[in-house]
Scaffold this motif. Structure first.
Motif, PDB file in Angstrom:
ATOM      1  N   GLY A 107     -70.962  66.758 125.942  1.00  0.00           N
ATOM      2  CA  GLY A 107     -72.114  66.442 125.105  1.00  0.00           C
ATOM      3  C   GLY A 107     -73.319  67.335 125.354  1.00  0.00           C
ATOM      4  N   HIS A 108     -73.245  68.164 126.375  1.00  0.00           N
ATOM      5  CA  HIS A 108     -74.404  69.023 126.636  1.00  0.00           C
ATOM      6  C   HIS A 108     -74.036  70.504 126.544  1.00  0.00           C
ATOM      7  CE1 HIS A 108     -76.994  65.710 127.686  1.00  0.00           C
ATOM      8  NE2 HIS A 108     -76.051  65.233 128.466  1.00  0.00           N
ATOM      9  N   GLU A 109     -72.929  70.809 125.887  1.00  0.00           N
ATOM     10  CA  GLU A 109     -72.474  72.200 125.833  1.00  0.00           C
ATOM     11  C   GLU A 109     -73.529  73.131 125.249  1.00  0.00           C
ATOM     12  OE1 GLU A 109     -68.720  69.912 126.106  1.00  0.00           O
ATOM     13  OE2 GLU A 109     -70.578  69.714 124.988  1.00  0.00           O
ATOM     14  N   HIS A 110     -74.339  72.601 124.372  1.00  0.00           N
ATOM     15  CA  HIS A 110     -75.357  73.441 123.740  1.00  0.00           C
ATOM     16  C   HIS A 110     -76.304  74.063 124.774  1.00  0.00           C
ATOM     17  CE1 HIS A 110     -77.121  69.454 124.278  1.00  0.00           C
ATOM     18  NE2 HIS A 110     -78.264  70.081 124.441  1.00  0.00           N
ATOM     19  N   ALA A 111     -76.350  73.467 125.947  1.00  0.00           N
ATOM     20  CA  ALA A 111     -77.332  73.910 126.932  1.00  0.00           C
ATOM     21  C   ALA A 111     -76.952  75.236 127.586  1.00  0.00           C
ATOM     22  CB  ALA A 111     -77.517  72.840 128.004  1.00  0.00           C
ATOM     23  N   HIS A 112     -75.695  75.657 127.491  1.00  0.00           N
ATOM     24  CA  HIS A 112     -75.374  76.931 128.150  1.00  0.00           C
ATOM     25  C   HIS A 112     -74.334  77.734 127.361  1.00  0.00           C
ATOM     26  CE1 HIS A 112     -71.427  76.298 130.386  1.00  0.00           C
ATOM     27  NE2 HIS A 112     -71.608  75.199 129.716  1.00  0.00           N
ATOM     28  N   ASP A 113     -74.755  78.251 126.259  1.00  0.00           N
ATOM     29  CA  ASP A 113     -73.829  79.085 125.505  1.00  0.00           C
ATOM     30  C   ASP A 113     -73.810  80.514 126.032  1.00  0.00           C
ATOM     31  OD1 ASP A 113     -76.122  79.071 122.671  1.00  0.00           O
ATOM     32  OD2 ASP A 113     -76.365  79.638 124.746  1.00  0.00           O
ATOM     33  N   ASP A 114     -74.597  80.775 127.099  1.00  0.00           N
ATOM     34  CA  ASP A 114     -74.630  82.131 127.660  1.00  0.00           C
ATOM     35  C   ASP A 114     -73.683  82.265 128.847  1.00  0.00           C
ATOM     36  OD1 ASP A 114     -77.572  81.744 129.782  1.00  0.00           O
ATOM     37  OD2 ASP A 114     -75.965  80.354 129.236  1.00  0.00           O
ATOM     38  N   HIS A 115     -72.775  81.309 128.995  1.00  0.00           N
ATOM     39  CA  HIS A 115     -71.913  81.285 130.161  1.00  0.00           C
ATOM     40  C   HIS A 115     -71.123  82.577 130.338  1.00  0.00           C
ATOM     41  CE1 HIS A 115     -69.756  79.400 133.382  1.00  0.00           C
ATOM     42  NE2 HIS A 115     -68.605  79.720 132.834  1.00  0.00           N
ATOM     43  N   ALA A 116     -70.677  83.157 129.230  1.00  0.00           N
ATOM     44  CA  ALA A 116     -69.808  84.331 129.288  1.00  0.00           C
ATOM     45  C   ALA A 116     -70.498  85.527 129.937  1.00  0.00           C
ATOM     46  CB  ALA A 116     -69.334  84.695 127.889  1.00  0.00           C
ATOM     47  N   HIS A 117     -71.825  85.574 129.936  1.00  0.00           N
ATOM     48  CA  HIS A 117     -72.528  86.715 130.499  1.00  0.00           C
ATOM     49  C   HIS A 117     -72.597  86.667 132.015  1.00  0.00           C
ATOM     50  CE1 HIS A 117     -73.596  87.412 126.422  1.00  0.00           C
ATOM     51  NE2 HIS A 117     -74.313  86.318 126.335  1.00  0.00           N
ATOM     52  N   HIS A 118     -72.157  85.581 132.598  1.00  0.00           N
ATOM     53  CA  HIS A 118     -72.361  85.423 134.028  1.00  0.00           C
ATOM     54  C   HIS A 118     -71.044  85.401 134.769  1.00  0.00           C
ATOM     55  CE1 HIS A 118     -76.645  84.751 133.568  1.00  0.00           C
ATOM     56  NE2 HIS A 118     -76.342  84.090 132.480  1.00  0.00           N
ATOM     57  N   PRO A 119     -71.041  85.876 136.031  1.00  0.00           N
ATOM     58  CA  PRO A 119     -69.812  85.851 136.820  1.00  0.00           C
ATOM     59  C   PRO A 119     -69.328  84.412 137.003  1.00  0.00           C
ATOM     60  CG  PRO A 119     -71.633  86.841 138.056  1.00  0.00           C
ATOM     61  CD  PRO A 119     -72.191  86.355 136.783  1.00  0.00           C
ATOM     62  N   THR A 120     -68.035  84.280 137.157  1.00  0.00           N
ATOM     63  CA  THR A 120     -67.485  82.944 137.369  1.00  0.00           C
ATOM     64  C   THR A 120     -66.824  82.880 138.737  1.00  0.00           C
ATOM     65  OG1 THR A 120     -65.491  83.660 136.254  1.00  0.00           O
ATOM     66  CG2 THR A 120     -67.091  82.432 134.933  1.00  0.00           C
ATOM     67  N   GLY A 121     -66.307  81.708 139.070  1.00  0.00           N
ATOM     68  CA  GLY A 121     -65.621  81.539 140.348  1.00  0.00           C
ATOM     69  C   GLY A 121     -66.555  81.765 141.514  1.00  0.00           C
ATOM     70  N   ILE A 122     -66.008  82.365 142.572  1.00  0.00           N
ATOM     71  CA  ILE A 122     -66.783  82.533 143.799  1.00  0.00           C
ATOM     72  C   ILE A 122     -67.984  83.449 143.563  1.00  0.00           C
ATOM     73  CG2 ILE A 122     -65.300  84.410 144.639  1.00  0.00           C
ATOM     74  CD1 ILE A 122     -66.856  81.799 146.937  1.00  0.00           C
ATOM     75  N   MET A 123     -67.802  84.469 142.677  1.00  0.00           N
ATOM     76  CA  MET A 123     -68.900  85.429 142.452  1.00  0.00           C
ATOM     77  C   MET A 123     -70.116  84.761 141.826  1.00  0.00           C
ATOM     78  SD  MET A 123     -68.264  88.068 143.952  1.00  0.00           S
ATOM     79  CE  MET A 123     -69.633  89.108 143.464  1.00  0.00           C
ATOM     80  N   ARG A 124     -69.863  83.692 141.068  1.00  0.00           N
ATOM     81  CA  ARG A 124     -71.007  82.968 140.511  1.00  0.00           C
ATOM     82  C   ARG A 124     -71.911  82.468 141.633  1.00  0.00           C
ATOM     83  NH1 ARG A 124     -70.816  76.876 138.031  1.00  0.00           N
ATOM     84  NH2 ARG A 124     -72.977  76.388 138.572  1.00  0.00           N
ATOM     85  N   TRP A 125     -71.275  81.936 142.694  1.00  0.00           N
ATOM     86  CA  TRP A 125     -72.080  81.353 143.776  1.00  0.00           C
ATOM     87  C   TRP A 125     -72.681  82.434 144.665  1.00  0.00           C
ATOM     88  CZ3 TRP A 125     -73.214  76.469 143.088  1.00  0.00           C
ATOM     89  CH2 TRP A 125     -72.376  75.711 142.265  1.00  0.00           C
ATOM     90  N   VAL A 126     -71.988  83.577 144.791  1.00  0.00           N
ATOM     91  CA  VAL A 126     -72.522  84.650 145.636  1.00  0.00           C
ATOM     92  C   VAL A 126     -73.708  85.331 144.953  1.00  0.00           C
ATOM     93  CG1 VAL A 126     -71.991  86.880 146.713  1.00  0.00           C
ATOM     94  CG2 VAL A 126     -70.319  85.026 146.793  1.00  0.00           C
ATOM     95  N   THR A 127     -73.623  85.473 143.627  1.00  0.00           N
ATOM     96  CA  THR A 127     -74.644  86.272 142.934  1.00  0.00           C
ATOM     97  C   THR A 127     -75.678  85.420 142.214  1.00  0.00           C
ATOM     98  OG1 THR A 127     -73.317  86.375 140.924  1.00  0.00           O
ATOM     99  CG2 THR A 127     -72.991  88.142 142.531  1.00  0.00           C
ATOM    100  N   THR A 128     -75.570  84.112 142.287  1.00  0.00           N
ATOM    101  CA  THR A 128     -76.426  83.275 141.450  1.00  0.00           C
ATOM    102  C   THR A 128     -77.913  83.439 141.777  1.00  0.00           C
ATOM    103  OG1 THR A 128     -76.873  81.033 140.702  1.00  0.00           O
ATOM    104  CG2 THR A 128     -76.273  81.294 143.011  1.00  0.00           C
ATOM    105  N   THR A 129     -78.726  83.389 140.730  1.00  0.00           N
ATOM    106  CA  THR A 129     -80.180  83.340 140.905  1.00  0.00           C
ATOM    107  C   THR A 129     -80.735  82.050 140.316  1.00  0.00           C
ATOM    108  OG1 THR A 129     -80.458  84.540 138.846  1.00  0.00           O
ATOM    109  CG2 THR A 129     -80.504  85.842 140.874  1.00  0.00           C
ATOM    110  N   ASN A 130     -79.837  81.141 139.941  1.00  0.00           N
ATOM    111  CA  ASN A 130     -80.269  79.904 139.305  1.00  0.00           C
ATOM    112  C   ASN A 130     -80.679  78.886 140.371  1.00  0.00           C
ATOM    113  OD1 ASN A 130     -79.362  77.012 138.473  1.00  0.00           O
ATOM    114  ND2 ASN A 130     -79.809  78.094 136.570  1.00  0.00           N
TER     115      ASN A 130
END
Ligand code: CU
Length: 531
Positions: free
Chosen positions: A10-33
């Protein structure tokens, strides 16, 4: 793990930019959120809590009965030292920074932390530092064994485990200073229009003041351990009487850091309690302005009381008296805070969900810890009780039943906001009652042991201390195991459960509750929508 902060159902609209960001472990290593980083801090904190808890298990197992049975005295000292260092620098401080990362931007209407990349770096400094502390157990000579206070001359004599400890403290200090710069800048520069300082939720205020404390005292600790390092390896004699130095100097420098450190750990907890109690009393916080001034007063006074840790070192009487009265003065702003929390509940429409239970447990037990602190601040009593289990009981009432209980309350309070799910209330209640009862079983008898003269940091004791030590050890094993209930409740909430409404607690007033639950993911690119 990626479901922790990403919008669910129900909240998918909040992050349609997901594809631009690393996923998996790299998401947590590189995150600035800030929410990802808050999550990392909180999981790191919990992991260190378990590691430090295992060390407490070793300590309590050795003290289960008189006589040496499980470990050598040297290893026992390493356990007490690392337990203290890991709980303070690994569990409590990073836990508070985790709450800050998650909540401060949402509470002041900021899109993220001011220095998002530095935020990532602040976090990722911590795991190597913690690793270094743990590796020190396996080097020749073993880990630092002089207690978390690292007093020379013992710490000058020890092997390379001490060097690893010094290095770890430097790295963790750098992490804390960067985190503090980030928090101060975020609060001073990124508040939404209309969010004046005196309108900020109290949690932001407590962290703003804590951040200044950190910036003031972490370099002092760094100085103390650097002097230790040069005494060890580079021929200086800061703390060596034979070379014209003085080991007592270390105590002055260390406690100039060490006492404010106590407030660095407890003030964010005060902030969390000040969010929870009004929500579950359905009343605004009583005496908001006086709460802010009380926190500021505590912070300023915290710089003027350090020698109350040194009453037995032969300070001049006039100095001792000054530190005694200054210490007792801190009871005044602290009393203001406790009064305001009680006045907030007075005639409120109180409900007793888990966050409120932990807040009430905090109030009850923190006041006990505060009073025993007052007792220890009185010179003649401190001289008798110095380095006994009474002190151990005192600071565990402040650190565990104080800060840790506030953190538990904060986790349950904000879990619906973080995950989009309600946690299992009956599991949380079990967690509360097991923790509350077993905490007291563990630590209340230590008052008796201390009053009877049992010294701290010793692996063995005479027969007359046997009974209460056994009670304490049984309580400690139970308290530790009860935390598995917490882990299970949190994982269960992350993986599913009743969907959380944006305002799960009828009566919440702070700005974070105007966001949907879970809070939108990449808020840096998608500023929060106030509804
Ligand atoms: Cu102190």
């Amino acid at each position: 793990m990626s479901s922790i902060t990403q919008p669910i159902g129900g909240h998918e609209h909040a992050h349609d930019d997901h594809a631009h960001h690393p996923t998996g472990i790299m998401r947590w290593v590189t995150t600035t959120n800030h929410k990802d980083i808050g999550t990392l801090y909180l999981w790191f904190s919990f992991t260190m809590f378990i590691v430090g808890g295992c060390m407490a298990f070793v300590i309590r197992a050795e003290l289960f009965e008189p006589g040496l049975q499980i470990v050598t005295p040297e290893f026992f000292n390493e356990m007490t030292t690392l337990h203290g260092l890991i709980m303070i620098f690994g569990a409590l401080m990073p836990g508070a920074v985790g709450f800050a990362n998650w909540m401060i931007p949402m509470q002041i209407g900021a899109p993220d932390m001011a220095f998002a990349r530095m935020n990532n770096w602040s976090f990722w400094l911590l795991p190597p530092a913690a690793l270094m502390l743990l590796i020190s157990l396996f080097v020749p000579g073993g880990a630092a064994g002089g207690g978390w206070t690292l007093y020379p001359p013992l710490t000058i004599e020890q092997g390379m485990g001490m060097d690893l400890t010094i290095f770890a403290i430097h790295i963790m200090g750098a992490s804390s200073i960067m985190g503090s710069i980030n928090i101060i800048t975020t609060i001073l520069n990124l508040r939404a229009p209309g969010m004046t300082l005196m309108k900020m939720p109290l949690f932001c205020w407590t962290w703003l003041i804590t951040a200044y404390l950190l910036i003031a005292v972490m370099p002092v600790l760094a100085g103390a351990v650097t002097m230790l390092l040069t005494d060890r390896h580079f021929g200086t004699s800061f703390f060596n009487a034979a070379g014209g130095g003085d080991p007592i100097l270390f105590q002055h420098v260390f406690w100039f850091f060490g006492h404010p450190e106590v407030y660095i750990i407890i003030l964010p907890a005060f902030g969390i309690i000040s969010e929870i109690i009004p929500t579950f009393s359905r009343k605004p916080l009583f005496g908001y302005a006086s709460m802010v001034y009380a926190v500021a007063a505590i912070a300023i006074l915290s710089f003027m009381v350090w020698a109350h840790h040194m009453f037995t070192t032969g300070l001049p009487t006039a100095g001792i008296l000054f530190y005694m009265y200054a210490t007792m003065l801190i009871a005044v702003p602290t009393g203001v805070k406790v009064f305001n929390w009680l006045a907030t509940m007075w005639k409120g429409s109180i409900s007793l969900e888990a966050p409120m239970m932990f807040a009430l447990g905090f109030l009850f037990l923190f006041v006990i810890g505060g009073f025993t602190g007052l007792v220890l601040g009185i010179v003649p009593l401190d001289v008798a009780l110095h380095d006994t289990y009474y002190v151990v009981a005192h600071f565990h009432y402040v650190m565990v039943a104080g800060t840790l209980f506030a953190f538990f309350g904060g986790v349950y309070y904000w879990l619906p906001k973080w995950t989009g799910h309600m946690y299992d209330e009956s599991l949380a209640k079990w967690h509360f009652w097991l923790s509350f009862i077993l905490f007291n079983v563990t630590f209340f008898p230590m008052h008796f042991l201390g009053l009877a003269g049992m010294p701290r940091r010793v692996p063995d004791y005479p027969q007359q201390f046997a009974d209460w030590n056994m009670v304490s050890s049984i309580g400690a094993f139970g308290f530790g195991l009860s935390q598995l209930v917490f882990l299970y409740a949190v994982i269960k909430c992350i993986r599913g459960g009743k969907p959380a409404p944006a305002k799960p607690w009828d009566g919440a007033t702070s700005l974070e509750w105007t966001l949907p639950s879970p809070a939108p993911y990449h808020s840096f690119e998608t500023p929060p929508v106030v509804r």
